[in-house]
Design a protein around this motif. Structure first.
Motif, short mmCIF file in Angstrom:
data_model
loop_
_atom_site.label_atom_id
_atom_site.label_comp_id
_atom_site.label_asym_id
_atom_site.label_seq_id
_atom_site.Cartn_x
_atom_site.Cartn_y
_atom_site.Cartn_z
N ALA A 1 0.82 -1.20 0.00
CA ALA A 1 0.00 0.00 0.00
C ALA A 1 0.86 1.26 0.00
O ALA A 1 0.60 2.21 -0.74
CB ALA A 1 -0.93 0.00 1.21
N ALA A 2 1.92 1.26 0.82
CA ALA A 2 2.82 2.42 0.85
C ALA A 2 3.54 2.57 -0.48
O ALA A 2 3.75 3.68 -0.97
CB ALA A 2 3.84 2.25 1.99
N ALA A 3 3.91 1.44 -1.09
CA ALA A 3 4.61 1.49 -2.38
C ALA A 3 3.72 2.14 -3.44
O ALA A 3 4.19 2.96 -4.24
CB ALA A 3 5.02 0.08 -2.80
N LEU A 4 2.43 1.79 -3.47
CA LEU A 4 1.53 2.40 -4.45
C LEU A 4 1.36 3.88 -4.18
O LEU A 4 1.32 4.69 -5.12
CB LEU A 4 0.17 1.70 -4.44
CG LEU A 4 -0.87 2.28 -5.40
CD1 LEU A 4 -0.37 2.31 -6.83
CD2 LEU A 4 -2.18 1.51 -5.31
N ALA A 5 1.27 4.27 -2.91
CA ALA A 5 1.14 5.69 -2.59
C ALA A 5 2.33 6.48 -3.13
O ALA A 5 2.17 7.59 -3.65
CB ALA A 5 1.04 5.86 -1.07
N ILE A 6 3.52 5.89 -3.07
CA ILE A 6 4.71 6.55 -3.61
C ILE A 6 4.65 6.57 -5.14
O ILE A 6 4.93 7.58 -5.78
CB ILE A 6 5.98 5.82 -3.15
CG1 ILE A 6 6.12 5.90 -1.62
CG2 ILE A 6 7.22 6.42 -3.80
CD1 ILE A 6 7.18 5.00 -1.06
N ALA A 7 4.26 5.44 -5.73
CA ALA A 7 4.22 5.33 -7.19
C ALA A 7 3.18 6.27 -7.81
O ALA A 7 3.27 6.58 -9.00
CB ALA A 7 3.94 3.89 -7.60
N LEU A 8 2.20 6.71 -7.04
CA LEU A 8 1.20 7.63 -7.56
C LEU A 8 1.75 9.04 -7.75
O LEU A 8 1.15 9.86 -8.43
CB LEU A 8 0.00 7.70 -6.61
CG LEU A 8 -0.92 6.48 -6.56
CD1 LEU A 8 -1.97 6.65 -5.48
CD2 LEU A 8 -1.58 6.24 -7.91
N GLY A 9 2.91 9.30 -7.15
CA GLY A 9 3.49 10.63 -7.26
C GLY A 9 4.42 10.77 -8.43
O GLY A 9 4.36 10.01 -9.41
N ASP A 10 5.29 11.75 -8.36
CA ASP A 10 6.28 11.97 -9.41
C ASP A 10 7.44 11.01 -9.21
O ASP A 10 7.41 10.14 -8.34
CB ASP A 10 6.74 13.42 -9.38
CG ASP A 10 5.60 14.39 -9.69
OD1 ASP A 10 4.77 14.04 -10.55
OD2 ASP A 10 5.54 15.46 -9.06
N THR A 11 8.49 11.17 -10.02
CA THR A 11 9.62 10.25 -9.98
C THR A 11 10.19 10.12 -8.57
O THR A 11 10.56 11.12 -7.95
CB THR A 11 10.74 10.73 -10.93
OG1 THR A 11 10.18 10.87 -12.25
CG2 THR A 11 11.88 9.73 -10.96
N PRO A 12 10.23 8.91 -8.02
CA PRO A 12 10.76 8.71 -6.67
C PRO A 12 12.26 9.00 -6.61
O PRO A 12 12.94 9.09 -7.63
CB PRO A 12 10.47 7.23 -6.39
CG PRO A 12 9.48 6.82 -7.43
CD PRO A 12 9.75 7.67 -8.63
N SER A 13 12.77 9.10 -5.41
CA SER A 13 14.20 9.33 -5.22
C SER A 13 14.99 8.10 -5.68
O SER A 13 14.46 6.99 -5.73
CB SER A 13 14.50 9.59 -3.74
OG SER A 13 14.30 8.40 -2.99
N PRO A 14 16.26 8.29 -6.04
CA PRO A 14 17.10 7.14 -6.44
C PRO A 14 17.13 6.05 -5.38
O PRO A 14 17.16 4.85 -5.72
CB PRO A 14 18.48 7.78 -6.63
CG PRO A 14 18.18 9.20 -7.00
CD PRO A 14 16.98 9.57 -6.19
N ALA A 15 17.12 6.42 -4.09
CA ALA A 15 17.16 5.41 -3.03
C ALA A 15 15.90 4.55 -3.04
O ALA A 15 15.96 3.32 -2.88
CB ALA A 15 17.32 6.10 -1.68
N ILE A 16 14.75 5.19 -3.22
CA ILE A 16 13.49 4.44 -3.25
C ILE A 16 13.44 3.55 -4.49
O ILE A 16 13.03 2.39 -4.43
CB ILE A 16 12.30 5.40 -3.21
CG1 ILE A 16 12.17 6.01 -1.81
CG2 ILE A 16 11.00 4.68 -3.58
CD1 ILE A 16 11.05 7.01 -1.66
N PHE B 1 9.29 3.89 -13.97
CA PHE B 1 10.25 4.95 -13.67
C PHE B 1 11.67 4.59 -14.13
O PHE B 1 12.56 5.44 -14.11
CB PHE B 1 10.28 5.23 -12.16
CG PHE B 1 9.00 5.75 -11.61
CD1 PHE B 1 8.58 7.05 -11.89
CD2 PHE B 1 8.17 4.95 -10.83
CE1 PHE B 1 7.38 7.54 -11.38
CE2 PHE B 1 6.98 5.43 -10.32
CZ PHE B 1 6.58 6.73 -10.59
N LEU B 2 11.89 3.34 -14.52
CA LEU B 2 13.23 2.89 -14.89
C LEU B 2 13.49 3.14 -16.37
O LEU B 2 12.57 3.07 -17.20
CB LEU B 2 13.39 1.40 -14.60
CG LEU B 2 13.23 0.95 -13.14
CD1 LEU B 2 13.29 -0.57 -13.06
CD2 LEU B 2 14.30 1.58 -12.27
#
Length: 276
Positions: A79-94, A113-114
């Protein structure tokens, strides 16, 4: 959800106020085998996903509506992963954490994003059986792919495997005793090539103008009994039916392996071959 919960606790198809807790949104937000639509597309419609998320977030709910998951950096949680994926490009660490995740669903959520060079090469619609069979499959990995939380959980919407799934298509619990690996991969890639008579699809047009599609499981002087995709049966009198048409193609569509890698397909075949 009947086609996989993506590892979420208390998953629903749609969870009002919590789009990231909705299996429907997970399916449209990812690539790979679990992606919806299943056929005809290999990319994520980002604008469409965000529109659905906004709609789900605004649905009436009896619980407090929040705008993000409780832990917005934990890609180990679906669930947290989808919440992040709904946004803009995640950080390199994520992105690095998501790419290294043992959860195929989480990897699929972030694949868009890759760069192309870092994406897994999937079979697409031009899969070659010989290339798949040349690989050594791992039955344990194949069982995970075909589990209720695996990439191919959608298969359980029509098939039983060892008591799990739905009784509509052929029971696969002993499919390895019926088919060898070459026949297994052929049935997965070209399901309409050989169709068992018991699972030949019939389209019935009814007197009221509606139609029903399924397998005829009984026919006698009183009429026919049709097995529907819901695994329910429908009994119809001869007077109810105005037209009966046998379909030349299987109800299992081609292209279901398009989102898998060749190794994943080999693993699935290896698992099915053990079912005897």
């Amino acid at each position: 959800p009947t086609r996989g919960d993506f590892g979420m606790a208390e998953a629903d198809v749609i969870t009002s106020g919590k789009p990231w807790q909705s299996a429907l949104l997970h399916r449209v937000a990812q690539t790979g085998t679990g992606h919806m639509p299943m056929l005809g597309t290999s990319t994520v419609d980002v604008a469409g996903v965000r529109l659905l998320a906004a709609w789900m977030r605004g649905l009436p709910t009896t619980v407090p509506v929040v705008t993000k998951s409780a832990n917005p950096t934990a890609v180990s949680d679906p669930a947290a992963a989808l919440a992040i994926a709904l946004g803009d490009t995640p950080s390199p660490a994520i992105l690095a954490a998501a790419k290294a995740s043992p959860d195929a669903h989480i990897r699929d959520l972030f694949e868009r994003f890759l760069p192309d060079s870092e994406r897994a090469e999937t079979l697409g619609l031009a899969a070659k059986p010989t290339a798949i069979l040349a690989l050594k499959g791992d039955a344990t990995r194949g069982a995970a792919i075909l589990s209720p939380t695996g990439k191919a959980a959608t298969c359980l919407a029509c098939h039983f495997i060892k008591g799990t799934g739905r009784d509509f298509g052929p029971d696969l619990s002993q499919v390895g005793a019926r088919l060898n690996p070459e026949q297994l991969i052929e049935s997965l890639l070209t399901p309409s090539k050989i169709i068992a008579q018991s699972h030949a699809a019939t389209l019935l047009t009814l007197r009221d103008g509606s139609s029903q599609l399924g397998f005829i499981v009984k026919r006698d002087a009183t009429g026919v009994t049709l097995k529907l995709a819901t695994a329910q049966t429908l009994s119809l009198k001869p007077s109810d039916i105005t037209e009966e048409k046998a379909l030349p193609t299987s109800l299992m569509p081609e292209g279901l392996l398009a989102g898998m890698t060749a190794q994943e397909a080999a693993d699935v075949v290896a698992w099915l071959a053990t079912l005897k």
